[in-house]
Write a protein that holds these residues in place. Sequence first.
Motif, PDB file in Angstrom:
ATOM      1  N   ILE A  41       0.744   6.133  16.315  1.00 48.90           N
ATOM      2  CA  ILE A  41       0.725   5.007  17.259  1.00 48.90           C
ATOM      3  C   ILE A  41      -0.703   4.515  17.465  1.00 48.90           C
ATOM      4  O   ILE A  41      -0.962   3.304  17.492  1.00 48.90           O
ATOM      5  CB  ILE A  41       1.368   5.425  18.597  1.00 48.90           C
ATOM      6  N   SER A  42      -1.646   5.443  17.605  1.00 47.28           N
ATOM      7  CA  SER A  42      -3.042   5.062  17.840  1.00 47.28           C
ATOM      8  C   SER A  42      -3.630   4.331  16.634  1.00 47.28           C
ATOM      9  O   SER A  42      -4.383   3.357  16.796  1.00 47.28           O
ATOM     10  CB  SER A  42      -3.874   6.307  18.166  1.00 47.28           C
ATOM     11  N   LYS A  43      -3.313   4.784  15.415  1.00 52.69           N
ATOM     12  CA  LYS A  43      -3.797   4.107  14.216  1.00 52.69           C
ATOM     13  C   LYS A  43      -3.274   2.674  14.158  1.00 52.69           C
ATOM     14  O   LYS A  43      -4.012   1.736  13.819  1.00 52.69           O
ATOM     15  CB  LYS A  43      -3.361   4.872  12.963  1.00 52.69           C
ATOM     16  N   THR A  44      -2.000   2.505  14.452  1.00 54.12           N
ATOM     17  CA  THR A  44      -1.418   1.165  14.412  1.00 54.12           C
ATOM     18  C   THR A  44      -2.033   0.279  15.488  1.00 54.12           C
ATOM     19  O   THR A  44      -2.366  -0.884  15.230  1.00 54.12           O
ATOM     20  CB  THR A  44       0.106   1.241  14.587  1.00 54.12           C
TER      21      THR A  44
ATOM     22  N   VAL B 178       0.862  -1.188   0.000  1.00 56.17           N
ATOM     23  CA  VAL B 178       0.000   0.000   0.000  1.00 56.17           C
ATOM     24  C   VAL B 178       0.896   1.235   0.000  1.00 56.17           C
ATOM     25  O   VAL B 178       1.661   1.451   0.945  1.00 56.17           O
ATOM     26  CB  VAL B 178      -0.930   0.029   1.228  1.00 56.17           C
ATOM     27  N   CYS B 179       0.806   2.029  -1.057  1.00 52.68           N
ATOM     28  CA  CYS B 179       1.637   3.225  -1.168  1.00 52.68           C
ATOM     29  C   CYS B 179       0.791   4.443  -0.794  1.00 52.68           C
ATOM     30  O   CYS B 179      -0.037   4.911  -1.584  1.00 52.68           O
ATOM     31  CB  CYS B 179       2.173   3.356  -2.597  1.00 52.68           C
ATOM     32  N   THR B 180       1.009   4.942   0.420  1.00 53.62           N
ATOM     33  CA  THR B 180       0.196   6.063   0.905  1.00 53.62           C
ATOM     34  C   THR B 180       0.848   6.674   2.135  1.00 53.62           C
ATOM     35  O   THR B 180       1.795   6.111   2.714  1.00 53.62           O
ATOM     36  CB  THR B 180      -1.224   5.590   1.259  1.00 53.62           C
ATOM     37  N   ASP B 181       0.344   7.819   2.543  1.00 61.57           N
ATOM     38  CA  ASP B 181       0.721   8.443   3.810  1.00 61.57           C
ATOM     39  C   ASP B 181      -0.029   7.715   4.919  1.00 61.57           C
ATOM     40  O   ASP B 181      -1.265   7.709   4.938  1.00 61.57           O
ATOM     41  CB  ASP B 181       0.340   9.923   3.787  1.00 61.57           C
ATOM     42  N   ILE B 182       0.693   7.102   5.824  1.00 60.62           N
ATOM     43  CA  ILE B 182       0.058   6.279   6.850  1.00 60.62           C
ATOM     44  C   ILE B 182      -0.882   7.092   7.726  1.00 60.62           C
ATOM     45  O   ILE B 182      -1.870   6.560   8.250  1.00 60.62           O
ATOM     46  CB  ILE B 182       1.123   5.568   7.706  1.00 60.62           C
ATOM     47  N   LEU B 183      -0.634   8.389   7.874  1.00 59.11           N
ATOM     48  CA  LEU B 183      -1.494   9.223   8.711  1.00 59.11           C
ATOM     49  C   LEU B 183      -2.871   9.424   8.079  1.00 59.11           C
ATOM     50  O   LEU B 183      -3.814   9.828   8.755  1.00 59.11           O
ATOM     51  CB  LEU B 183      -0.841  10.581   8.973  1.00 59.11           C
ATOM     52  N   GLU B 184      -2.994   9.140   6.786  1.00 64.31           N
ATOM     53  CA  GLU B 184      -4.266   9.301   6.087  1.00 64.31           C
ATOM     54  C   GLU B 184      -4.947   7.971   5.784  1.00 64.31           C
ATOM     55  O   GLU B 184      -6.049   7.955   5.236  1.00 64.31           O
ATOM     56  CB  GLU B 184      -4.036  10.071   4.778  1.00 64.31           C
ATOM     57  N   TYR B 185      -4.299   6.874   6.137  1.00 72.08           N
ATOM     58  CA  TYR B 185      -4.826   5.552   5.792  1.00 72.08           C
ATOM     59  C   TYR B 185      -5.767   5.043   6.879  1.00 72.08           C
ATOM     60  O   TYR B 185      -5.497   5.195   8.071  1.00 72.08           O
ATOM     61  CB  TYR B 185      -3.669   4.563   5.605  1.00 72.08           C
ATOM     62  N   GLU B 186      -6.878   4.446   6.461  1.00 73.21           N
ATOM     63  CA  GLU B 186      -7.840   3.895   7.413  1.00 73.21           C
ATOM     64  C   GLU B 186      -7.633   2.390   7.544  1.00 73.21           C
ATOM     65  O   GLU B 186      -7.875   1.634   6.615  1.00 73.21           O
ATOM     66  CB  GLU B 186      -9.281   4.191   6.950  1.00 73.21           C
ATOM     67  N   PHE B 187      -7.152   1.979   8.698  1.00 79.45           N
ATOM     68  CA  PHE B 187      -6.891   0.566   8.952  1.00 79.45           C
ATOM     69  C   PHE B 187      -8.170  -0.165   9.359  1.00 79.45           C
ATOM     70  O   PHE B 187      -9.037   0.415  10.026  1.00 79.45           O
ATOM     71  CB  PHE B 187      -5.874   0.401  10.082  1.00 79.45           C
ATOM     72  N   PRO B 188      -8.278  -1.449   9.018  1.00 76.05           N
ATOM     73  CA  PRO B 188      -9.374  -2.255   9.571  1.00 76.05           C
ATOM     74  C   PRO B 188      -9.158  -2.457  11.061  1.00 76.05           C
ATOM     75  O   PRO B 188      -8.025  -2.632  11.513  1.00 76.05           O
ATOM     76  CB  PRO B 188      -9.266  -3.575   8.794  1.00 76.05           C
TER      77      PRO B 188
END
Length: 247
Positions: A128-131, A92-102
């Motif tokens: 950290i919270s997204k991960t 997945v090529c994206t800015d991780i801060l903008e990615y919505e994780f399941p």
Amino acid sequence: MAWYHTYFKGLPQRAWKLHQDEEYTEYEVDFLRDVLEIKPDSQVLDVLSGYGRHALPLSEDGCELTCIDISPEYCNELQAVVKKRNLPIQVVCTDILEYEFPNGFYDSAYCFGNSFSFFPRAEMQLFISKTAHAIKTGGHFAVHTENLAESILPNFQTRNWMPVKDDIIYLAENEYRPELGCIEAEQTFISGKEKITHTVRQHIYTLSELTFMFENAGLQVVGTFGNLEADPFVLGDEQLYMVARKL
């Protein structure tokens, strides 16, 4: 736009890859297998994955990986290897801060390669919270950084340089910005007639700050190590390996 959006391409990217030690990477992969309790059917998240130097050997164990990185060059390189070798890796090529994780999908996650200091305080907490959001309860998150305050500040260098393979020379002018909690560096890469300079900011955290951010994201820190032999981290250690468990 943050500096890391445009940094990882061309000469700096090639220098970073050439600087990596394949044998040491193998030791890191063994460490990840152990602390993340990776099994053949595990779903593993590699955040800021680069060209997949950890993900590629882990995928050969039979687990499935999702690799996220912002560099198109790295992602294209990794995708080509995945396709050629038919590996269980999603790129997945994206800015991780903008990615919505399941929510709660992954058995474990990791962020290795000293990219854990790209973000200022608010964005670091979001990262950290997204991960943490993406990891199952009881799963583990492992991180590595060489930019911990307890590592950098005791022997802070305002200037440094080093030769890299393929006749690349790296030079840096470093200024510690205490009001921002970061090192602002002018980094120069030289190879023959080619010369590229970037200004970057590496945000410096104490171990206490990181622990607070992890706990605030629902992660319990279960290990802080100064090396891959799992010796406890102490003041002056050059790097930190930290492992946390999702509550």
